[in-house]
Design a protein around this motif. Structure first.
Motif, PDB file in Angstrom:
ATOM      1  N   GLY A  64      52.597  39.547  42.777  1.00 54.32           N
ATOM      2  CA  GLY A  64      51.190  39.202  42.933  1.00 54.32           C
ATOM      3  C   GLY A  64      50.396  40.346  43.522  1.00 54.32           C
ATOM      4  O   GLY A  64      49.289  40.669  43.052  1.00 54.32           O
ATOM      5  N   SER A  65      50.937  41.001  44.542  1.00 50.45           N
ATOM      6  CA  SER A  65      50.274  42.151  45.158  1.00 50.45           C
ATOM      7  C   SER A  65      50.152  43.308  44.172  1.00 50.45           C
ATOM      8  O   SER A  65      49.121  43.990  44.114  1.00 50.45           O
ATOM      9  N   MET A  66      51.215  43.526  43.392  1.00 51.91           N
ATOM     10  CA  MET A  66      51.164  44.593  42.399  1.00 51.91           C
ATOM     11  C   MET A  66      50.085  44.324  41.353  1.00 51.91           C
ATOM     12  O   MET A  66      49.325  45.234  40.985  1.00 51.91           O
ATOM     13  N   ALA A  67      49.996  43.078  40.898  1.00 57.83           N
ATOM     14  CA  ALA A  67      48.986  42.723  39.904  1.00 57.83           C
ATOM     15  C   ALA A  67      47.579  42.927  40.452  1.00 57.83           C
ATOM     16  O   ALA A  67      46.702  43.493  39.771  1.00 57.83           O
TER      17      ALA A  67
ATOM     18  N   ILE B 190      37.949  42.057  41.785  1.00 61.94           N
ATOM     19  CA  ILE B 190      38.968  42.103  42.841  1.00 61.94           C
ATOM     20  C   ILE B 190      38.486  42.941  44.019  1.00 61.94           C
ATOM     21  O   ILE B 190      38.623  42.550  45.188  1.00 61.94           O
ATOM     22  N   LEU B 191      37.910  44.098  43.747  1.00 62.69           N
ATOM     23  CA  LEU B 191      37.464  44.983  44.829  1.00 62.69           C
ATOM     24  C   LEU B 191      36.280  44.410  45.593  1.00 62.69           C
ATOM     25  O   LEU B 191      36.085  44.738  46.763  1.00 62.69           O
TER      26      LEU B 191
ATOM     27  N   VAL C 212      51.174  53.641  40.710  1.00 63.45           N
ATOM     28  CA  VAL C 212      51.173  52.424  41.537  1.00 63.45           C
ATOM     29  C   VAL C 212      52.408  51.575  41.253  1.00 63.45           C
ATOM     30  O   VAL C 212      53.062  51.073  42.173  1.00 63.45           O
ATOM     31  N   VAL C 213      52.748  51.436  39.968  1.00 63.36           N
ATOM     32  CA  VAL C 213      53.957  50.682  39.615  1.00 63.36           C
ATOM     33  C   VAL C 213      55.187  51.369  40.209  1.00 63.36           C
ATOM     34  O   VAL C 213      56.077  50.710  40.768  1.00 63.36           O
TER      35      VAL C 213
ATOM     36  N   LEU D 137      46.792  46.651  40.631  1.00 67.53           N
ATOM     37  CA  LEU D 137      46.518  47.253  39.323  1.00 67.53           C
ATOM     38  C   LEU D 137      45.151  46.834  38.784  1.00 67.53           C
ATOM     39  O   LEU D 137      44.426  47.650  38.209  1.00 67.53           O
ATOM     40  N   ILE D 138      44.791  45.573  38.995  1.00 70.19           N
ATOM     41  CA  ILE D 138      43.464  45.120  38.544  1.00 70.19           C
ATOM     42  C   ILE D 138      42.370  45.822  39.343  1.00 70.19           C
ATOM     43  O   ILE D 138      41.362  46.278  38.787  1.00 70.19           O
ATOM     44  N   GLY D 139      42.561  45.930  40.664  1.00 67.18           N
ATOM     45  CA  GLY D 139      41.586  46.633  41.496  1.00 67.18           C
ATOM     46  C   GLY D 139      41.468  48.091  41.108  1.00 67.18           C
ATOM     47  O   GLY D 139      40.373  48.661  41.081  1.00 67.18           O
ATOM     48  N   LEU D 140      42.601  48.713  40.801  1.00 66.68           N
ATOM     49  CA  LEU D 140      42.585  50.116  40.374  1.00 66.68           C
ATOM     50  C   LEU D 140      41.845  50.269  39.055  1.00 66.68           C
ATOM     51  O   LEU D 140      41.076  51.217  38.868  1.00 66.68           O
ATOM     52  N   TYR D 141      42.050  49.329  38.147  1.00 59.77           N
ATOM     53  CA  TYR D 141      41.336  49.335  36.869  1.00 59.77           C
ATOM     54  C   TYR D 141      39.826  49.253  37.095  1.00 59.77           C
ATOM     55  O   TYR D 141      39.044  49.966  36.450  1.00 59.77           O
TER      56      TYR D 141
END
Length: 267
Positions: free
Chosen positions: A30-33, A243-244, A61-62, A36-40
């Motif tokens: 969940g944290s990884m997802a 997300i951000l 990040v992965v 990644l969405i925030g980074l996007y």
């Protein structure tokens, strides 16, 4: 709009509670997802979300989540390799990407990916299933108390050009409120936090430190939006943005709680 925000907020709380209570693999992915969405979203601001520098950031990040915990000695190696690849892309494709885009690609790995991962890392600490809630208490608690104190007592603008509604009095109220919440929480669960020295005091102090830093996180995210003339980072969360927009302060409070507890409170 209020109803939409309220419903989205309730859903967010339920999801957050589920992730934090479950912990382990569920919170890990969940944290990884979320990272990644925030980074996007950050990369979309710089128009590199579907470019070579962006893909390097996602991969980094992965990779960080994969090496996190058991292979921390490779974090510096990962950072250096990521920077080398980004600079290679920069010079080989010059002048396709500007220096700001390459810089943000590297910056985003730390700002969103690594810093937010401390949500999971706090959960994995001794007594982490109790300590992880301090991240939410310091972040959302500070926001709530700062809003109330600002409405009641706010007179002196804190950052008038960046966030005209935020006041010094509100900021003080937010920090004090978060500290009190942390103290009460730590005191209530003191018998469950067997690895924490004086849980009430340590939890209160950690929340106060994180609350101060959470305001920096909130204002930093706002500054980026103002620099690039956007209202929200995305529309993933109805009524809240991306997300951000919702987790901007938690990106800062998660590592703040981790290191505050590590340095002050673990036996």
């Amino acid at each position: 709009m209020f109803t939409t925000r309220l419903i989205s907020g309730i859903v967010l709380v339920i999801i957050a509670a589920f992730l934090l209570v479950e912990g382990s693999t569920v919170l890990y992915f969940g944290s990884m997802a979320i990272s990644l969405i925030g980074l996007y979203e950050l990369y979309r601001v710089m128009k590199i979300e579907r470019s070579a520098p962006g893909f390097v950031g996602y991969a980094a990040v992965v990779a960080y989540y994969w090496i996190m915990g058991n292979r921390e000695q490779y974090v510096t190696f990962l950072a250096i390799i990521s920077l080398m690849i980004l600079m290679t892309i920069y010079v080989v494709t010059f002048p396709k990407y500007g220096t700001e885009q390459i810089t943000v690609a590297f910056f985003g790995i730390f700002y969103v990916g690594i810093m937010f991962s401390y949500l999971y890392q706090v959960r994995e600490m001794p007594d982490g299933k109790y300590l992880v809630w301090l991240i939410l208490l310091s972040s959302w608690g500070c926001d709530t108390f700062a809003y109330c104190a600002g409405k009641l007592f706010g007179k002196h603008k804190m950052t008038p050009k960046l966030s005209p509604k935020k006041t010094v009095e509100g900021a003080i109220g937010g920090v004090v409120g978060a500290a009190v919440l942390g103290f009460l929480y730590g005191t209530f669960f003191k018998n469950n936090m067997i690895q924490v020295i004086n849980p009430g005091v340590i939890s209160g102090a950690a929340c106060a430190i994180a609350a101060v830093i959470s305001m920096v996180g909130d204002l930093a995210a706002s500054a980026i939006k103002r620099n690039h003339d956007i209202k929200d980072y995305g529309n993933l969360i109805p009524g809240h943005g991306g997300i951000l927009d919702r987790f901007d302060s938690m990106i800062f409070t998660a590592p703040a709680i981790y290191f505050a507890i590590t340095f002050m409170g673990i036996r």
